[in-house]
Design a protein around this motif. Structure first.
Motif, PDB file in Angstrom:
ATOM      1  N   LEU A  14       0.790  -1.157  -0.060  1.00 27.79           N
ATOM      2  CA  LEU A  14      -0.032   0.110   0.134  1.00 27.79           C
ATOM      3  C   LEU A  14       0.725   1.320   0.034  1.00 27.79           C
ATOM      4  O   LEU A  14       0.266   2.330  -0.101  1.00 27.79           O
ATOM      5  CB  LEU A  14      -0.883   0.030   1.334  1.00 27.79           C
ATOM      6  CG  LEU A  14      -1.909  -1.175   1.134  1.00 27.79           C
ATOM      7  CD1 LEU A  14      -2.830  -1.044   2.519  1.00 27.79           C
ATOM      8  CD2 LEU A  14      -2.994  -0.934  -0.043  1.00 27.79           C
ATOM      9  N   GLY A  15       2.198   1.056   0.040  1.00 29.32           N
ATOM     10  CA  GLY A  15       3.226   2.343  -0.169  1.00 29.32           C
ATOM     11  C   GLY A  15       3.817   2.661   1.219  1.00 29.32           C
ATOM     12  O   GLY A  15       4.695   3.732   1.108  1.00 29.32           O
ATOM     13  N   VAL A  16       3.505   2.141   2.108  1.00 31.39           N
ATOM     14  CA  VAL A  16       4.297   2.178   3.675  1.00 31.39           C
ATOM     15  C   VAL A  16       5.840   1.654   3.550  1.00 31.39           C
ATOM     16  O   VAL A  16       5.822   0.595   2.785  1.00 31.39           O
ATOM     17  CB  VAL A  16       3.689   1.475   4.730  1.00 31.39           C
ATOM     18  CG1 VAL A  16       4.280   1.804   6.131  1.00 31.39           C
ATOM     19  CG2 VAL A  16       2.386   2.186   4.708  1.00 31.39           C
ATOM     20  N   PRO A  17       6.709   2.226   3.829  1.00 32.09           N
ATOM     21  CA  PRO A  17       7.978   1.618   3.739  1.00 32.09           C
ATOM     22  C   PRO A  17       7.992   0.307   4.534  1.00 32.09           C
ATOM     23  O   PRO A  17       7.355   0.083   5.420  1.00 32.09           O
ATOM     24  CB  PRO A  17       9.114   2.663   4.474  1.00 32.09           C
ATOM     25  CG  PRO A  17       8.191   4.019   4.231  1.00 32.09           C
ATOM     26  CD  PRO A  17       6.893   3.491   4.407  1.00 32.09           C
ATOM     27  N   PHE A  18       8.749  -0.672   4.062  1.00 34.00           N
ATOM     28  CA  PHE A  18       8.662  -2.106   4.570  1.00 34.00           C
ATOM     29  C   PHE A  18       9.261  -2.014   6.117  1.00 34.00           C
ATOM     30  O   PHE A  18       8.557  -2.868   6.662  1.00 34.00           O
ATOM     31  CB  PHE A  18       9.675  -2.870   3.615  1.00 34.00           C
ATOM     32  CG  PHE A  18       9.438  -4.246   4.179  1.00 34.00           C
ATOM     33  CD1 PHE A  18       8.507  -5.133   3.709  1.00 34.00           C
ATOM     34  CD2 PHE A  18      10.583  -5.066   5.115  1.00 34.00           C
ATOM     35  CE1 PHE A  18       8.206  -6.435   4.229  1.00 34.00           C
ATOM     36  CE2 PHE A  18      10.533  -6.280   5.319  1.00 34.00           C
ATOM     37  CZ  PHE A  18       9.309  -7.016   5.080  1.00 34.00           C
ATOM     38  N   HIS A  19      10.242  -1.523   6.576  1.00 33.57           N
ATOM     39  CA  HIS A  19      10.673  -1.411   7.791  1.00 33.57           C
ATOM     40  C   HIS A  19       9.256  -1.079   9.048  1.00 33.57           C
ATOM     41  O   HIS A  19       9.209  -1.525   9.795  1.00 33.57           O
ATOM     42  CB  HIS A  19      11.959  -0.842   8.197  1.00 33.57           C
ATOM     43  CG  HIS A  19      11.831   0.548   8.019  1.00 33.57           C
ATOM     44  ND1 HIS A  19      11.818   1.207   6.660  1.00 33.57           N
ATOM     45  CD2 HIS A  19      11.683   1.626   8.868  1.00 33.57           C
ATOM     46  CE1 HIS A  19      11.819   2.572   6.919  1.00 33.57           C
ATOM     47  NE2 HIS A  19      11.809   2.768   8.039  1.00 33.57           N
ATOM     48  N   LEU A  20       8.448  -0.024   8.275  1.00 31.86           N
ATOM     49  CA  LEU A  20       7.458   0.543   9.181  1.00 31.86           C
ATOM     50  C   LEU A  20       6.279  -0.405   9.087  1.00 31.86           C
ATOM     51  O   LEU A  20       5.578  -0.732   9.985  1.00 31.86           O
ATOM     52  CB  LEU A  20       6.997   1.829   8.875  1.00 31.86           C
ATOM     53  CG  LEU A  20       7.956   3.025   8.775  1.00 31.86           C
ATOM     54  CD1 LEU A  20       7.392   4.146   8.069  1.00 31.86           C
ATOM     55  CD2 LEU A  20       8.283   3.136  10.520  1.00 31.86           C
ATOM     56  N   ALA A  21       6.130  -1.290   7.800  1.00 37.61           N
ATOM     57  CA  ALA A  21       5.250  -2.230   7.687  1.00 37.61           C
ATOM     58  C   ALA A  21       5.542  -3.326   8.587  1.00 37.61           C
ATOM     59  O   ALA A  21       4.522  -4.009   9.165  1.00 37.61           O
ATOM     60  CB  ALA A  21       5.056  -2.501   6.341  1.00 37.61           C
ATOM     61  N   LEU A  22       6.717  -3.863   8.803  1.00 36.55           N
ATOM     62  CA  LEU A  22       7.237  -4.919   9.599  1.00 36.55           C
ATOM     63  C   LEU A  22       6.845  -4.677  10.937  1.00 36.55           C
ATOM     64  O   LEU A  22       6.461  -5.497  11.727  1.00 36.55           O
ATOM     65  CB  LEU A  22       8.526  -5.229   9.185  1.00 36.55           C
ATOM     66  CG  LEU A  22       9.341  -6.413  10.003  1.00 36.55           C
ATOM     67  CD1 LEU A  22       8.283  -7.743   9.571  1.00 36.55           C
ATOM     68  CD2 LEU A  22      10.606  -6.627   9.893  1.00 36.55           C
ATOM     69  N   ILE A  23       7.106  -3.441  11.555  1.00 40.39           N
ATOM     70  CA  ILE A  23       6.749  -3.036  12.842  1.00 40.39           C
ATOM     71  C   ILE A  23       5.468  -3.046  13.039  1.00 40.39           C
ATOM     72  O   ILE A  23       5.026  -3.481  14.252  1.00 40.39           O
ATOM     73  CB  ILE A  23       7.479  -1.585  13.217  1.00 40.39           C
ATOM     74  CG1 ILE A  23       8.847  -1.847  13.097  1.00 40.39           C
ATOM     75  CG2 ILE A  23       7.066  -1.129  14.566  1.00 40.39           C
ATOM     76  CD1 ILE A  23       9.703  -0.585  13.188  1.00 40.39           C
ATOM     77  N   ALA A  24       4.554  -2.513  11.984  1.00 43.32           N
ATOM     78  CA  ALA A  24       3.281  -2.478  12.497  1.00 43.32           C
ATOM     79  C   ALA A  24       2.643  -3.973  12.474  1.00 43.32           C
ATOM     80  O   ALA A  24       1.599  -4.181  13.035  1.00 43.32           O
ATOM     81  CB  ALA A  24       2.305  -1.883  11.245  1.00 43.32           C
TER      82      ALA A  24
END
Length: 138
Positions: free
Chosen positions: A55-65
């Motif tokens: 959806l466009g979120v950077p992967f490291h932030l997506a992993l944390i989420a």
């Protein structure tokens, strides 16, 4: 040896983190889905982080989420079924869990030993590993 122990600790921790989810899904089973807890945790973290990153979120932030979502979901389910989980642990669930953990650890160590005999990237595996590395770098 240190990285092997780190992998083992991380995978065991993920399995324990996902236990309330499998406890709910496999309520009729004697082991309450503990053998599937590690698989469930890895599946949920990777799939949810991929969807969020898509959806466009950077992967490291997506992993944390995704990790946060797993923690919140497991905490919510653990709070809702606390008495059932406590009864299962005191009624023989702990012994079953330790037995299954020992079997999984033996398999983990066997495959780690087998991979240590020839750790080279060989054959068609080279191209797929190279593409994985390039994806991670990007």
């Amino acid at each position: 040896m240190g990285s092997l122990l780190l992998w083992w600790v991380v995978l065991e921790g993920l399995g324990l983190l996902a236990l309330p989810i499998t406890f709910r899904i496999f309520a009729a089973a004697d082991d309450r889905g503990y053998p599937f807890a590690k698989i469930m945790a890895i599946l949920l973290i990777t799939y949810v982080s991929w969807v969020i990153a898509f959806l466009g979120v950077p992967f490291h932030l997506a992993l944390i989420a995704a990790l946060g979502l797993l923690v919140v979901t497991s905490g919510f389910l653990a709070a809702r079924q606390a008495s059932a989980m406590a009864a299962w642990f005191s009624g023989g669930g702990r012994a079953a869990m330790l037995r299954l953990m020992a079997v999984w650890t033996a398999g983990f160590l066997f495959f780690a030993w087998q991979r240590s005999l020839m750790p080279d990237i060989f054959g068609a595996e080279k191209y797929m590993d190279f593409s994985f590395f390039n994806t991670l770098v990007r």
